[in-house]
Design a protein around this motif. Structure first.
Motif, PDB file in Angstrom:
ATOM      1  N   LEU A  58     -51.817  49.641  43.666  1.00  0.00           N
ATOM      2  CA  LEU A  58     -50.671  48.492  44.683  1.00  0.00           C
ATOM      3  C   LEU A  58     -51.011  47.148  44.110  1.00  0.00           C
ATOM      4  CD1 LEU A  58     -50.937  49.649  48.859  1.00  0.00           C
ATOM      5  CD2 LEU A  58     -48.961  50.361  46.436  1.00  0.00           C
ATOM      6  N   ASP A  59     -52.227  46.858  43.541  1.00  0.00           N
ATOM      7  CA  ASP A  59     -53.078  45.092  43.559  1.00  0.00           C
ATOM      8  C   ASP A  59     -52.132  45.564  42.243  1.00  0.00           C
ATOM      9  OD1 ASP A  59     -55.559  45.439  44.475  1.00  0.00           O
ATOM     10  OD2 ASP A  59     -54.222  44.830  45.182  1.00  0.00           O
ATOM     11  N   ILE A  60     -51.923  46.201  41.224  1.00  0.00           N
ATOM     12  CA  ILE A  60     -50.800  46.259  39.186  1.00  0.00           C
ATOM     13  C   ILE A  60     -50.488  45.302  39.766  1.00  0.00           C
ATOM     14  CG2 ILE A  60     -50.622  47.513  37.465  1.00  0.00           C
ATOM     15  CD1 ILE A  60     -53.576  49.024  37.941  1.00  0.00           C
ATOM     16  N   PRO A  61     -49.141  46.535  40.398  1.00  0.00           N
ATOM     17  CA  PRO A  61     -47.149  45.551  40.352  1.00  0.00           C
ATOM     18  C   PRO A  61     -47.375  44.600  40.964  1.00  0.00           C
ATOM     19  CG  PRO A  61     -47.373  48.059  41.502  1.00  0.00           C
ATOM     20  CD  PRO A  61     -49.058  48.185  41.337  1.00  0.00           C
ATOM     21  N   SER A  62     -48.352  44.161  41.959  1.00  0.00           N
ATOM     22  CA  SER A  62     -48.000  43.494  42.715  1.00  0.00           C
ATOM     23  C   SER A  62     -48.813  41.931  41.644  1.00  0.00           C
ATOM     24  CB  SER A  62     -49.293  42.429  43.565  1.00  0.00           C
ATOM     25  OG  SER A  62     -49.641  41.330  44.661  1.00  0.00           O
ATOM     26  N   ILE A  63     -50.078  41.848  40.320  1.00  0.00           N
ATOM     27  CA  ILE A  63     -49.790  41.111  39.128  1.00  0.00           C
ATOM     28  C   ILE A  63     -49.030  41.033  38.730  1.00  0.00           C
ATOM     29  CG2 ILE A  63     -51.640  40.737  37.669  1.00  0.00           C
ATOM     30  CD1 ILE A  63     -53.516  42.697  39.257  1.00  0.00           C
ATOM     31  N   GLU A  64     -48.435  42.167  38.429  1.00  0.00           N
ATOM     32  CA  GLU A  64     -47.469  42.687  37.343  1.00  0.00           C
ATOM     33  C   GLU A  64     -46.278  41.336  38.201  1.00  0.00           C
ATOM     34  OE1 GLU A  64     -48.540  46.224  34.864  1.00  0.00           O
ATOM     35  OE2 GLU A  64     -46.432  46.432  36.730  1.00  0.00           O
ATOM     36  N   ARG A  65     -45.562  40.988  38.744  1.00  0.00           N
ATOM     37  CA  ARG A  65     -44.815  40.651  39.628  1.00  0.00           C
ATOM     38  C   ARG A  65     -44.931  39.327  39.851  1.00  0.00           C
ATOM     39  NH1 ARG A  65     -44.926  44.837  43.228  1.00  0.00           N
ATOM     40  NH2 ARG A  65     -46.453  43.775  44.409  1.00  0.00           N
ATOM     41  N   ASP A  66     -46.405  39.066  39.330  1.00  0.00           N
ATOM     42  CA  ASP A  66     -46.757  37.563  39.857  1.00  0.00           C
ATOM     43  C   ASP A  66     -46.273  36.644  38.809  1.00  0.00           C
ATOM     44  OD1 ASP A  66     -47.173  37.992  42.419  1.00  0.00           O
ATOM     45  OD2 ASP A  66     -49.709  37.698  41.958  1.00  0.00           O
ATOM     46  N   ILE A  67     -47.144  37.771  37.272  1.00  0.00           N
ATOM     47  CA  ILE A  67     -46.891  37.528  36.166  1.00  0.00           C
ATOM     48  C   ILE A  67     -45.680  36.899  35.638  1.00  0.00           C
ATOM     49  CG2 ILE A  67     -47.345  37.918  33.962  1.00  0.00           C
ATOM     50  CD1 ILE A  67     -49.653  39.272  33.722  1.00  0.00           C
ATOM     51  N   ALA A  68     -44.674  38.228  36.151  1.00  0.00           N
ATOM     52  CA  ALA A  68     -43.387  37.865  35.931  1.00  0.00           C
ATOM     53  C   ALA A  68     -42.916  36.528  36.500  1.00  0.00           C
ATOM     54  CB  ALA A  68     -42.107  38.865  35.935  1.00  0.00           C
ATOM     55  N   LYS A  69     -43.054  36.092  37.237  1.00  0.00           N
ATOM     56  CA  LYS A  69     -42.607  35.324  38.442  1.00  0.00           C
ATOM     57  C   LYS A  69     -42.748  33.227  37.660  1.00  0.00           C
ATOM     58  CE  LYS A  69     -43.789  32.496  42.591  1.00  0.00           C
ATOM     59  NZ  LYS A  69     -44.736  32.096  42.759  1.00  0.00           N
ATOM     60  N   TYR A  70     -44.972  34.143  37.069  1.00  0.00           N
ATOM     61  CA  TYR A  70     -45.121  32.918  36.615  1.00  0.00           C
ATOM     62  C   TYR A  70     -44.269  32.398  35.078  1.00  0.00           C
ATOM     63  CZ  TYR A  70     -49.171  33.063  39.467  1.00  0.00           C
ATOM     64  OH  TYR A  70     -49.973  33.348  40.923  1.00  0.00           O
ATOM     65  N   LYS A  71     -43.723  33.403  34.173  1.00  0.00           N
ATOM     66  CA  LYS A  71     -43.036  33.752  32.775  1.00  0.00           C
ATOM     67  C   LYS A  71     -41.876  33.076  33.164  1.00  0.00           C
ATOM     68  CE  LYS A  71     -45.850  36.664  30.673  1.00  0.00           C
ATOM     69  NZ  LYS A  71     -46.166  38.004  29.736  1.00  0.00           N
ATOM     70  N   ALA A 126     -47.540  27.193  36.994  1.00  0.00           N
ATOM     71  CA  ALA A 126     -47.484  28.750  36.387  1.00  0.00           C
ATOM     72  C   ALA A 126     -48.207  28.905  35.088  1.00  0.00           C
ATOM     73  CB  ALA A 126     -46.328  29.093  35.870  1.00  0.00           C
ATOM     74  N   LYS A 127     -47.854  27.717  34.008  1.00  0.00           N
ATOM     75  CA  LYS A 127     -48.942  28.037  32.865  1.00  0.00           C
ATOM     76  C   LYS A 127     -50.113  28.076  33.564  1.00  0.00           C
ATOM     77  CE  LYS A 127     -46.742  24.688  29.905  1.00  0.00           C
ATOM     78  NZ  LYS A 127     -46.422  23.817  29.360  1.00  0.00           N
ATOM     79  N   ASN A 128     -50.962  27.337  34.623  1.00  0.00           N
ATOM     80  CA  ASN A 128     -52.291  27.662  35.077  1.00  0.00           C
ATOM     81  C   ASN A 128     -52.644  29.369  35.132  1.00  0.00           C
ATOM     82  OD1 ASN A 128     -53.020  24.757  33.997  1.00  0.00           O
ATOM     83  ND2 ASN A 128     -52.410  24.034  35.686  1.00  0.00           N
ATOM     84  N   SER A 129     -51.576  29.521  35.930  1.00  0.00           N
ATOM     85  CA  SER A 129     -51.807  30.875  36.758  1.00  0.00           C
ATOM     86  C   SER A 129     -51.558  32.007  35.764  1.00  0.00           C
ATOM     87  CB  SER A 129     -51.316  30.792  38.039  1.00  0.00           C
ATOM     88  OG  SER A 129     -50.889  30.289  38.780  1.00  0.00           O
ATOM     89  N   VAL A 130     -50.794  32.390  34.861  1.00  0.00           N
ATOM     90  CA  VAL A 130     -50.329  33.348  33.767  1.00  0.00           C
ATOM     91  C   VAL A 130     -51.369  33.751  32.994  1.00  0.00           C
ATOM     92  CG1 VAL A 130     -49.282  32.457  32.462  1.00  0.00           C
ATOM     93  CG2 VAL A 130     -48.229  34.428  32.986  1.00  0.00           C
ATOM     94  N   ASN A 131     -52.386  32.791  32.859  1.00  0.00           N
ATOM     95  CA  ASN A 131     -53.911  33.305  31.479  1.00  0.00           C
ATOM     96  C   ASN A 131     -54.325  33.971  33.230  1.00  0.00           C
ATOM     97  OD1 ASN A 131     -52.572  32.121  29.414  1.00  0.00           O
ATOM     98  ND2 ASN A 131     -53.556  30.832  29.345  1.00  0.00           N
ATOM     99  N   GLN A 132     -54.567  33.567  34.321  1.00  0.00           N
ATOM    100  CA  GLN A 132     -55.716  33.842  34.695  1.00  0.00           C
ATOM    101  C   GLN A 132     -54.635  35.248  35.506  1.00  0.00           C
ATOM    102  OE1 GLN A 132     -56.670  31.325  38.181  1.00  0.00           O
ATOM    103  NE2 GLN A 132     -58.228  33.386  38.838  1.00  0.00           N
ATOM    104  N   SER A 133     -54.145  35.726  35.570  1.00  0.00           N
ATOM    105  CA  SER A 133     -53.451  36.572  36.024  1.00  0.00           C
ATOM    106  C   SER A 133     -53.064  37.294  35.182  1.00  0.00           C
ATOM    107  CB  SER A 133     -51.905  36.563  36.890  1.00  0.00           C
ATOM    108  OG  SER A 133     -51.731  35.621  37.931  1.00  0.00           O
ATOM    109  N   GLU A 134     -53.200  37.209  34.272  1.00  0.00           N
ATOM    110  CA  GLU A 134     -52.776  38.159  33.023  1.00  0.00           C
ATOM    111  C   GLU A 134     -54.603  38.611  32.670  1.00  0.00           C
ATOM    112  OE1 GLU A 134     -51.478  36.363  29.625  1.00  0.00           O
ATOM    113  OE2 GLU A 134     -49.331  36.894  30.275  1.00  0.00           O
ATOM    114  N   GLN A 135     -55.465  38.310  33.062  1.00  0.00           N
ATOM    115  CA  GLN A 135     -57.048  38.821  33.084  1.00  0.00           C
ATOM    116  C   GLN A 135     -56.922  39.310  33.862  1.00  0.00           C
ATOM    117  OE1 GLN A 135     -59.287  35.014  32.518  1.00  0.00           O
ATOM    118  NE2 GLN A 135     -58.565  35.077  30.506  1.00  0.00           N
ATOM    119  N   THR A 136     -56.921  39.331  34.588  1.00  0.00           N
ATOM    120  CA  THR A 136     -56.954  39.995  36.202  1.00  0.00           C
ATOM    121  C   THR A 136     -56.298  41.370  36.107  1.00  0.00           C
ATOM    122  OG1 THR A 136     -57.134  37.843  37.938  1.00  0.00           O
ATOM    123  CG2 THR A 136     -56.726  39.993  38.298  1.00  0.00           C
ATOM    124  N   LEU A 137     -55.513  41.033  35.775  1.00  0.00           N
ATOM    125  CA  LEU A 137     -54.312  42.440  35.264  1.00  0.00           C
ATOM    126  C   LEU A 137     -54.874  43.659  34.153  1.00  0.00           C
ATOM    127  CD1 LEU A 137     -51.649  44.166  35.153  1.00  0.00           C
ATOM    128  CD2 LEU A 137     -50.727  43.086  33.903  1.00  0.00           C
TER     129      LEU A 137
END
Length: 114
Positions: A4-17, A93-104
């Motif tokens: 369940l974490d992976i789809p959530s992270i992917e949604r976050d990344i899409a939101k940040y982008k 979002a610029k700060n968060s997207v990289n972190q979320s991509e690494q987490t993903l």
């Protein structure tokens, strides 16, 4: 990490982008000469000053006129706040997207190892 974490992270990344895309559009827009003329200087500065000065004009002292002027001032402030939030959200979002991509990436590696 659960599946369940992976789809959530992917949604976050899409939101940040999406927020970064809005910030990029705002940055391009603010460089545009027509934007500067009509919005940056025209509406957000000159029109704001004109409306504020009308608050003390003898011809605009009726309750209705004052209410309309306050509404117009609030509209300008609301628009400025909207632009400010686009900038703040985009920078965050610029700060968060990289972190979320690494987490993903870590989550996908972990999932593949299971």
């Amino acid at each position: 990490m659960s599946e369940l974490d992976i789809p959530s992270i992917e949604r976050d990344i899409a939101k940040y982008k999406g927020e970064i895309k809005l910030l990029d559009a705002l940055n391009r827009l603010e460089k545009n000469a027509d934007y500067k003329l009509l919005i940056g200087n025209g509406y957000l500065k000159e029109e704001a000053l004109r409306i504020v000065s009308l608050r003390t004009d003898p011809s605009t002292q009726s309750e209705l006129s004052q209410r309309n002027l306050i509404r117009d001032i609030d509209g300008i402030a609301s628009f400025q706040d909207y632009l400010r939030h686009i900038r703040i959200d985009g920078e965050n979002a610029k700060n968060s997207v990289n972190q979320s991509e690494q987490t993903l990436e870590a989550a996908l590696i972990e999932e593949n190892q299971e």
